[in-house]
Design an enzyme around this catalytic site. Structure first.
Site, PDB file in Angstrom:
ATOM      1  N   SER A 106       0.839  -1.195   0.000  1.00 13.83           N
ATOM      2  CA  SER A 106       0.000   0.000   0.000  1.00 13.83           C
ATOM      3  C   SER A 106       0.875   1.245   0.000  1.00 13.83           C
ATOM      4  O   SER A 106       1.985   1.242   0.547  1.00 13.83           O
ATOM      5  CB  SER A 106      -0.852  -0.027   1.270  1.00 13.83           C
ATOM      6  OG  SER A 106      -1.403   1.234   1.518  1.00 13.83           O
ATOM      7  N   TYR A 144      -2.256  -1.497  10.877  1.00 12.78           N
ATOM      8  CA  TYR A 144      -2.479  -1.952   9.496  1.00 12.78           C
ATOM      9  C   TYR A 144      -1.277  -1.595   8.619  1.00 12.78           C
ATOM     10  O   TYR A 144      -0.728  -2.437   7.905  1.00 12.78           O
ATOM     11  CB  TYR A 144      -3.758  -1.319   8.920  1.00 12.78           C
ATOM     12  CG  TYR A 144      -3.809  -1.383   7.417  1.00 12.78           C
ATOM     13  CD1 TYR A 144      -4.127  -2.571   6.776  1.00 12.78           C
ATOM     14  CD2 TYR A 144      -3.495  -0.267   6.638  1.00 12.78           C
ATOM     15  CE1 TYR A 144      -4.133  -2.640   5.389  1.00 12.78           C
ATOM     16  CE2 TYR A 144      -3.499  -0.328   5.264  1.00 12.78           C
ATOM     17  CZ  TYR A 144      -3.817  -1.515   4.639  1.00 12.78           C
ATOM     18  OH  TYR A 144      -3.802  -1.585   3.261  1.00 12.78           O
ATOM     19  N   LYS A 146       1.799  -3.977   6.558  1.00  8.12           N
ATOM     20  CA  LYS A 146       2.230  -3.909   5.153  1.00  8.12           C
ATOM     21  C   LYS A 146       3.746  -3.724   5.085  1.00  8.12           C
ATOM     22  O   LYS A 146       4.429  -4.337   4.268  1.00  8.12           O
ATOM     23  CB  LYS A 146       1.502  -2.779   4.422  1.00  8.12           C
ATOM     24  CG  LYS A 146       0.019  -3.045   4.217  1.00  8.12           C
ATOM     25  CD  LYS A 146      -0.219  -4.268   3.330  1.00  8.12           C
ATOM     26  CE  LYS A 146      -1.639  -4.758   3.345  1.00  8.12           C
ATOM     27  NZ  LYS A 146      -1.822  -6.077   2.708  1.00  8.12           N
TER      28      LYS A 146
HETATM   29  N1  UFG Z   1     -12.918  10.961   3.198  1.00  6.31           N
HETATM   30  C1  UFG Z   1     -13.909  11.877   3.498  1.00  6.31           C
HETATM   31  N2  UFG Z   1     -15.086  11.410   4.010  1.00  6.31           N
HETATM   32  C2  UFG Z   1     -15.320  10.076   4.210  1.00  6.31           C
HETATM   33  C3  UFG Z   1     -14.287   9.142   3.889  1.00  6.31           C
HETATM   34  C4  UFG Z   1     -13.111   9.637   3.399  1.00  6.31           C
HETATM   35  O1  UFG Z   1     -13.734  13.076   3.317  1.00  6.31           O
HETATM   36  O2  UFG Z   1     -16.398   9.729   4.684  1.00  6.31           O
HETATM   37  C5  UFG Z   1     -11.646  11.458   2.630  1.00  6.31           C
HETATM   38  C6  UFG Z   1     -10.447  11.126   3.492  1.00  6.31           C
HETATM   39  O3  UFG Z   1     -10.236  12.093   4.467  1.00  6.31           O
HETATM   40  C7  UFG Z   1      -9.353  11.086   2.434  1.00  6.31           C
HETATM   41  C8  UFG Z   1     -10.056  10.583   1.181  1.00  6.31           C
HETATM   42  O4  UFG Z   1     -11.440  10.818   1.415  1.00  6.31           O
HETATM   43  O5  UFG Z   1      -8.883  12.361   2.186  1.00  6.31           O
HETATM   44  C9  UFG Z   1      -9.845   9.111   0.923  1.00  6.31           C
HETATM   45  O6  UFG Z   1     -10.142   8.393   2.099  1.00  6.31           O
HETATM   46  P1  UFG Z   1     -10.327   6.804   2.100  1.00  6.31           P
HETATM   47  O7  UFG Z   1     -10.714   6.414   3.492  1.00  6.31           O
HETATM   48  O8  UFG Z   1     -11.204   6.377   0.990  1.00  6.31           O
HETATM   49  O9  UFG Z   1      -8.880   6.283   1.747  1.00  6.31           O
HETATM   50  P2  UFG Z   1      -7.486   6.548   2.499  1.00  6.31           P
HETATM   51  O10 UFG Z   1      -6.647   7.321   1.552  1.00  6.31           O
HETATM   52  O11 UFG Z   1      -7.650   7.104   3.853  1.00  6.31           O
HETATM   53  O12 UFG Z   1      -7.029   5.060   2.734  1.00  6.31           O
HETATM   54  C10 UFG Z   1      -6.504   4.313   1.711  1.00  6.31           C
HETATM   55  C11 UFG Z   1      -6.766   2.827   1.956  1.00  6.31           C
HETATM   56  C12 UFG Z   1      -5.970   2.331   3.113  1.00  6.31           C
HETATM   57  C13 UFG Z   1      -4.538   2.769   3.028  1.00  6.31           C
HETATM   58  C14 UFG Z   1      -4.431   4.250   2.832  1.00  6.31           C
HETATM   59  C15 UFG Z   1      -3.019   4.670   2.623  1.00  6.31           C
HETATM   60  O13 UFG Z   1      -8.141   2.606   2.190  1.00  6.31           O
HETATM   61  O14 UFG Z   1      -6.035   0.925   3.105  1.00  6.31           O
HETATM   62  O15 UFG Z   1      -5.156   4.607   1.673  1.00  6.31           O
HETATM   63  O16 UFG Z   1      -2.905   6.041   2.553  1.00  6.31           O
HETATM   64  F1  UFG Z   1      -3.854   2.464   4.152  1.00  6.31           F
END
Ligand code: UFG
Length: 340
Positions: A126, A151, A155
């Site tokens: 990741s 998590y 990785k």
């Molecule tokens: N976000 C919102 N509202 C929500 C959910 C997410 O604004 O309800 C935003 C988050 O703050 C972020 C973006 O949308 O800026 C993406 O968030 P996600 O939760 O979809 O994804 P992440 O980038 O946080 O997480 C992903 C993977 C993880 C991994 C991570 C590494 O899901 O498994 O990237 O950066 F660890």
């Protein structure tokens, strides 16, 4: 005879799409899944797409005996290892469960591969290993940062374990950016259990009326519109990257027995751009409000893709609009189903 590829976690979101891509590329995928975070309905979806039910074994990757038996029976050429837990927040609450499953499961898998003479593996890593990246776009050589969650640590540990075993085991380590979308047929896609943590399932469930409103986590970041930037990648593109990695292993065309590739598009999108992109792609409004920042969020990250394009010969083909349309078509299908 077709090359047999074991796909652990093959009924999960990325796994199921990879099973289909492997079949399309002329491989014989064999699925292992313990159904802890997936459903058998994914197997129906795969069957509808490829025209038959691929071999499936309900096995936990921590079950050494069952793994060994299957490996001896199937004699696979390679393994693609997806089976792992993936929720950042849950890993903070239940770290031992994450280390047991993600690290313990990998060790058991490798031990059984070694015992049965299987030498090639594709590993799901990741972009979380880069933390808040020290340079953007992120290269494979960009320094990794101490993990922000158990998590993320699993990785990083997985990468170290595979590197340390490179005397006998050849690894293609794929660092995924943000996989979204679904198969264009809407036969397979993401099945979030409970309230989704990730942006796209939350967004599509909101538009479907299952959730009231999407909260944008923070709008005061140092980005053009103040919201976080991610490199969203279509899950079918990601699945195809695994096919390229398997081919590289089986052709023995790798330069090193442990290789790392970034799997992203090379483009970053803000949360608001995703919302606007969804509204434009589907014509549907996304009810949303601006909320507080979410703890642990990286501000901005997207991939440098030169290495993966030039060395692995893979490039993402599907744009954000396609990703969002496919995600929505999948949500609509899910909403119609009894098991959603
Ligand atoms: N976000 C919102 N509202 C929500 C959910 C997410 O604004 O309800 C935003 C988050 O703050 C972020 C973006 O949308 O800026 C993406 O968030 P996600 O939760 O979809 O994804 P992440 O980038 O946080 O997480 C992903 C993977 C993880 C991994 C991570 C590494 O899901 O498994 O990237 O950066 F660890």
């Amino acid at each position: 005879m077709k090359s047999r590829i074991i796909v652990t976690g093959g009924l999960g979101f990325i796994g199921s799409h990879t099973v289909v891509a492997l079949h399309e590329a002329g491989f014989e995928p064999i699925i292992i899944d313990n159904l802890s975070n997936s459903r058998l309905s994914a197997l129906d979806g795969i069957e509808n797409l490829i025209g038959f039910r691929p071999q499936f074994a309900q096995i936990d990757v921590n079950d050494a005996f069952a793994l060994k038996q299957l490996f001896e029976e199937v004699k696979p050429q390679a393994v693609i290892h997806f089976a792992a837990f993936k929720a950042v927040g849950e890993s903070v609450e239940k770290p031992l469960m994450y280390y047991r499953n993600n690290v313990g499961g990998l060790i058991t898998l490798l031990e059984m591969m070694k015992e049965t003479g299987i030498k090639d593996v594709v590993f799901s890593s990741s972009c979380t290993v880069y933390g808040e990246p020290s340079e953007i776009p992120v290269k494979e050589s960009t320094e990794t940062k101490p993990a922000e969650s158990p998590y993320g640590a699993t990785k990083q540990m997985g990468e170290v374990i595979l590197k340390d075993n490179s005397s006998w085991c050849n690894t293609q380590c794929l660092r995924y950016f943000n996989p979204i979308g679904a198969h264009p047929s809407a036969e397979i896609g993401e099945l979030p259990l409970g309230v989704p943590n990730n942006l796209i399932p939350y967004l599509t469930q909101t538009v479907a009326g299952i959730r009231k409103s999407l909260t944008v986590f923070g709008s005061d970041y140092d980005t053009p519109d103040g919201t976080c930037i991610r490199d969203y990648i279509h899950v079918v593109d990601l699945a195809e990257a695994h096919v390229s990695a398997v081919k590289r292993l089986l052709d023995q065309s790798y330069a090193d027995s442990f290789e790392v590739f970034n799997i992203g598009t090379g483009n970053g999108s803000t949360v608001l751009e995703v919302i606007q992109g969804f509204e434009k792609a589907t014509g549907l409004p996304v009810p949303h409000t601006i909320g507080d920042r979410r703890a642990g969020d990286v501000v901005k990250v997207w991939a440098e893709t030169t290495k993966v394009e030039n060395v692995l010969g893979w490039k993402a083909k599907r744009n954000l609009e396609t990703m969002l349309k496919d995600a929505w078509n999948w949500q609509k299908k899910l909403s119609e189903r009894a098991d959603n």
